[in-house]
Design a protein around this motif. Structure first.
Motif, mmCIF file in Angstrom:
data_model
loop_
_atom_site.group_PDB
_atom_site.id
_atom_site.type_symbol
_atom_site.label_atom_id
_atom_site.label_comp_id
_atom_site.label_asym_id
_atom_site.label_seq_id
_atom_site.Cartn_x
_atom_site.Cartn_y
_atom_site.Cartn_z
ATOM 1 N N GLU A 83 65.335 -17.195 -3.471
ATOM 2 C CA GLU A 83 66.114 -16.071 -2.973
ATOM 3 C C GLU A 83 67.564 -16.433 -2.685
ATOM 4 O O GLU A 83 68.443 -15.589 -2.816
ATOM 5 N N LEU A 84 67.847 -17.673 -2.242
ATOM 6 C CA LEU A 84 69.170 -17.992 -1.749
ATOM 7 C C LEU A 84 69.954 -18.934 -2.639
ATOM 8 O O LEU A 84 71.169 -19.046 -2.484
ATOM 9 N N GLU A 85 69.283 -19.628 -3.531
ATOM 10 C CA GLU A 85 69.967 -20.652 -4.293
ATOM 11 C C GLU A 85 71.147 -20.103 -5.077
ATOM 12 O O GLU A 85 72.194 -20.725 -5.174
ATOM 13 N N ARG A 86 71.012 -18.918 -5.681
ATOM 14 C CA ARG A 86 72.075 -18.346 -6.489
ATOM 15 C C ARG A 86 72.481 -16.977 -5.979
ATOM 16 O O ARG A 86 72.879 -16.103 -6.754
ATOM 17 N N PHE A 87 72.432 -16.764 -4.665
ATOM 18 C CA PHE A 87 72.740 -15.456 -4.103
ATOM 19 C C PHE A 87 74.181 -15.057 -4.423
ATOM 20 O O PHE A 87 74.439 -14.015 -5.019
ATOM 21 N N ALA A 88 75.143 -15.877 -4.019
ATOM 22 C CA ALA A 88 76.547 -15.563 -4.283
ATOM 23 C C ALA A 88 76.877 -15.704 -5.762
ATOM 24 O O ALA A 88 77.688 -14.942 -6.295
ATOM 25 N N GLY A 89 76.262 -16.685 -6.439
ATOM 26 C CA GLY A 89 76.536 -16.881 -7.858
ATOM 27 C C GLY A 89 76.162 -15.679 -8.694
ATOM 28 O O GLY A 89 76.911 -15.261 -9.592
ATOM 29 N N ARG A 90 74.996 -15.082 -8.421
ATOM 30 C CA ARG A 90 74.576 -13.909 -9.190
ATOM 31 C C ARG A 90 75.528 -12.742 -8.959
ATOM 32 O O ARG A 90 75.878 -12.018 -9.903
ATOM 33 N N ARG A 91 75.949 -12.553 -7.739
ATOM 34 C CA ARG A 91 76.865 -11.447 -7.465
ATOM 35 C C ARG A 91 78.247 -11.689 -8.042
ATOM 36 O O ARG A 91 78.909 -10.751 -8.493
ATOM 37 N N MET A 92 78.682 -12.943 -8.051
ATOM 38 C CA MET A 92 79.970 -13.238 -8.669
ATOM 39 C C MET A 92 79.912 -12.999 -10.172
ATOM 40 O O MET A 92 80.880 -12.484 -10.764
ATOM 41 N N GLU A 93 78.803 -13.369 -10.810
ATOM 42 C CA GLU A 93 78.664 -13.091 -12.246
ATOM 43 C C GLU A 93 78.692 -11.599 -12.520
ATOM 44 O O GLU A 93 79.259 -11.144 -13.518
ATOM 45 N N ARG A 94 78.104 -10.814 -11.631
ATOM 46 C CA ARG A 94 78.129 -9.357 -11.804
ATOM 47 C C ARG A 94 79.548 -8.824 -11.667
ATOM 48 O O ARG A 94 79.969 -7.960 -12.442
ATOM 49 N N ILE A 95 80.288 -9.348 -10.691
ATOM 50 C CA ILE A 95 81.675 -8.914 -10.518
ATOM 51 C C ILE A 95 82.512 -9.285 -11.734
ATOM 52 O O ILE A 95 83.318 -8.484 -12.232
ATOM 53 N N ILE A 96 82.329 -10.514 -12.235
ATOM 54 C CA ILE A 96 83.077 -10.943 -13.423
ATOM 55 C C ILE A 96 82.748 -10.055 -14.607
ATOM 56 O O ILE A 96 83.637 -9.669 -15.385
ATOM 57 N N ALA A 97 81.469 -9.696 -14.769
ATOM 58 C CA ALA A 97 81.079 -8.835 -15.889
ATOM 59 C C ALA A 97 81.758 -7.466 -15.785
ATOM 60 O O ALA A 97 82.216 -6.909 -16.797
ATOM 61 N N ILE A 98 81.839 -6.921 -14.579
ATOM 62 C CA ILE A 98 82.483 -5.613 -14.408
ATOM 63 C C ILE A 98 83.975 -5.700 -14.725
ATOM 64 O O ILE A 98 84.536 -4.850 -15.428
ATOM 65 N N VAL A 99 84.636 -6.748 -14.211
ATOM 66 C CA VAL A 99 86.073 -6.913 -14.474
ATOM 67 C C VAL A 99 86.318 -7.122 -15.965
ATOM 68 O O VAL A 99 87.266 -6.552 -16.538
ATOM 69 N N VAL A 100 85.485 -7.931 -16.603
ATOM 70 C CA VAL A 100 85.618 -8.147 -18.052
ATOM 71 C C VAL A 100 85.427 -6.834 -18.799
ATOM 72 O O VAL A 100 86.153 -6.534 -19.757
ATOM 73 N N GLY A 101 84.459 -6.039 -18.364
ATOM 74 C CA GLY A 101 84.241 -4.750 -19.030
ATOM 75 C C GLY A 101 85.451 -3.844 -18.932
ATOM 76 O O GLY A 101 85.854 -3.198 -19.915
ATOM 77 N N VAL A 102 86.084 -3.792 -17.746
ATOM 78 C CA VAL A 102 87.268 -2.947 -17.569
ATOM 79 C C VAL A 102 88.421 -3.438 -18.440
ATOM 80 O O VAL A 102 89.092 -2.650 -19.132
ATOM 81 N N GLY A 103 88.678 -4.754 -18.409
ATOM 82 C CA GLY A 103 89.766 -5.301 -19.225
ATOM 83 C C GLY A 103 89.513 -5.145 -20.714
ATOM 84 O O GLY A 103 90.422 -4.794 -21.483
ATOM 85 N N ALA A 104 88.268 -5.387 -21.134
ATOM 86 C CA ALA A 104 87.938 -5.245 -22.559
ATOM 87 C C ALA A 104 88.055 -3.796 -23.001
ATOM 88 O O ALA A 104 88.451 -3.509 -24.142
ATOM 89 N N LEU A 105 87.724 -2.875 -22.109
ATOM 90 C CA LEU A 105 87.861 -1.453 -22.448
ATOM 91 C C LEU A 105 89.320 -1.082 -22.673
ATOM 92 O O LEU A 105 89.659 -0.393 -23.646
ATOM 93 N N ALA A 106 90.203 -1.538 -21.799
ATOM 94 C CA ALA A 106 91.626 -1.196 -21.927
ATOM 95 C C ALA A 106 92.234 -1.800 -23.184
ATOM 96 O O ALA A 106 92.868 -1.089 -23.991
ATOM 97 N N LEU A 107 92.062 -3.112 -23.385
ATOM 98 C CA LEU A 107 92.665 -3.763 -24.542
ATOM 99 C C LEU A 107 92.000 -3.338 -25.845
ATOM 100 O O LEU A 107 92.668 -3.145 -26.858
ATOM 101 N N GLY A 108 90.683 -3.177 -25.812
ATOM 102 C CA GLY A 108 89.982 -2.765 -27.025
ATOM 103 C C GLY A 108 90.350 -1.362 -27.449
ATOM 104 O O GLY A 108 90.459 -1.062 -28.653
#
Length: 409
Positions: free
Chosen positions: A23-48
């Protein structure tokens, strides 16, 4: 609620080492990956979107090779955007887009040479996707691949652009500006991704250490609480029973001493209940099997813990059966050197649970067990009786089998 009750409830909610890892080993890591994916999606949408509009505006007549290249890169682009939104398959989709863009970049000189001559100010649509491929690499690949693309990708685009312009001098200045811009931006994006992931990893490590230290402190507190309780019990009940037995002269006094001894043994079996009595919350059978596997590992013996069936039992029953089984395992290790040790946990749905601990040692005479042998009478028999369960012990020269059972009444 008293302080003792609050401490008891807190103890019951402390996660086990296995739960901490899950439950705790990757708690912050999983959420950071989700945040990065959302930011990448927004940037890729604009440039693409800029790249797609640029490509469609400059396509004056249908060009099948050009349309094929657009399909090759923008279909994976759309899939990557969709995965970033739903939060699933982001790595795979980003990796597919990354390689699709490299293929398009390699084919660009051959397709672009079919059209009319271009001016240095005519920005090709592949330029807008250089950093989209960079952020896709940040999501999909390790750091070394991200840095490699951030350093090489802009120069690959520059080489393709110069080839399209026939290496004319007026193309060099514009291309150098484009390459320097994409190079700096790509390295910044890689650095940001690395920094955020490092922070998340540090948070996860600190949380894991904090929980481990808290669990250790709570365990020490529980052990001390049990030690004090047992010491008080020995002084108030066990010693009183022994003194009464020593001084008994009449049959009535002897009977009273026997009753006092029985009560003392029962209380001794439940001495740890103030800290670990548990509740009526259901506990899955699988967790009991995992607890016994951990016990075997801690004792340093080789034994298979087999698990059959499914279901759940109240937390207080699970704790009592686990403690009784641990005692049986400890007895097998101490008196039979763990020979042929086997543990079977069988769930009967919501109706009950059976735990069987067996070994192939020399065995012993169960009828000859002295009343003062608390490892059997208190830690196994009395503990199971305290939660409404049963315990049977069968032993002969072929080995010993301890069977613990509990059924829903």
């Amino acid at each position: 609620m008293s302080a003792d009750q609050g401490l008891r409830e807190a103890w019951e909610k402390i996660p086990t080492p296995g739960e901490v890892g899950q439950e705790l080993e990757r708690f912050a890591g999983r959420r950071m990956e989700r945040i990065i994916a959302i930011v990448v999606g927004v940037g890729a949408l604009a440039l693409g979107t800029q790249a797609l509009v640029n490509a469609l505006v400059k396509m004056t007549v249908p060009d099948l090779p050009h349309l094929a290249m657009l399909s090759l890169v923008f279909v994976p682009w759309l899939v990557m955007l969709f995965c970033c939104v739903i939060g699933r398959g982001v790595r795979v989709a980003a990796g597919v887009f990354f390689f699709a863009y490299i293929l398009v970049l390699a084919l660009w000189p051959f397709v672009a040479s079919r059209g009319p001559a271009v001016m240095p100010s005519d920005q090709p649509w592949i330029f807008f996707l250089v950093n989209v491929a960079g952020v896709a690499a940040v999501v999909a690949f390790p750091l070394r691949v991200q840095v490699t693309w951030a350093l090489i990708g802009p120069f690959l685009y520059g080489a393709v652009r110069l080839y399209q312009g026939r290496f004319r001098p007026d193309f060099w200045i514009v291309t150098a500006f484009d390459v320097s811009f994409t190079l700096i931006l790509g390295l910044v994006l890689v650095a940001l991704g690395w920094m955020f992931r490092s922070v998340a990893t540090g948070v996860d490590d600190a949380r894991g250490r904090a929980v481990a230290l808290y669990t250790e402190a709570a365990s020490i507190e529980a052990v001390e609480h049990e030690r004090v309780a047992v010491a008080a019990l020995m002084h108030d009940s066990v010693l009183a029973a022994l003194i009464a037995a020593e001084r008994a002269e009449t049959q009535r006094e002897r009977d009273l001493a026997v009753e006092m001894a029985r009560e003392a043994l029962t209380r001794l079996a439940n001495a740890e209940s103030p800290a670990q009595e548990g509740s009526d919350e259901p506990v899955q059978i699988e967790l009991i099997a995992e607890d016994l596997r951990l016990t075997v590992t801690q004792l340093g013996v080789h034994a298979e813990v087999e698990h059959y069936g499914h279901g759940a039992v109240p937390d207080r029953v699970a704790r009592a059966m686990a403690l009784a089984a641990r005692q049986a395992i400890g007895n097998a290790v101490t008196h039979a050197s763990g020979r042929g040790l086997a543990i079977v946990v069988e769930g009967h749905g919501d109706t009950g649970l059976t735990v069987k601990v067996s070994d192939t040692g020399a065995g012993f005479d169960t009828s000859a067990v002295r009343p003062d042998r608390l490892g059997i009478r208190a830690s196994i028999l009395a503990r199971m009786a305290a939660v409404g369960g049963v315990a049977t012990i069968e032993s002969d020269r072929r080995g010993t089998v301890v069977t613990l059972g509990w059924s829903q009444s």
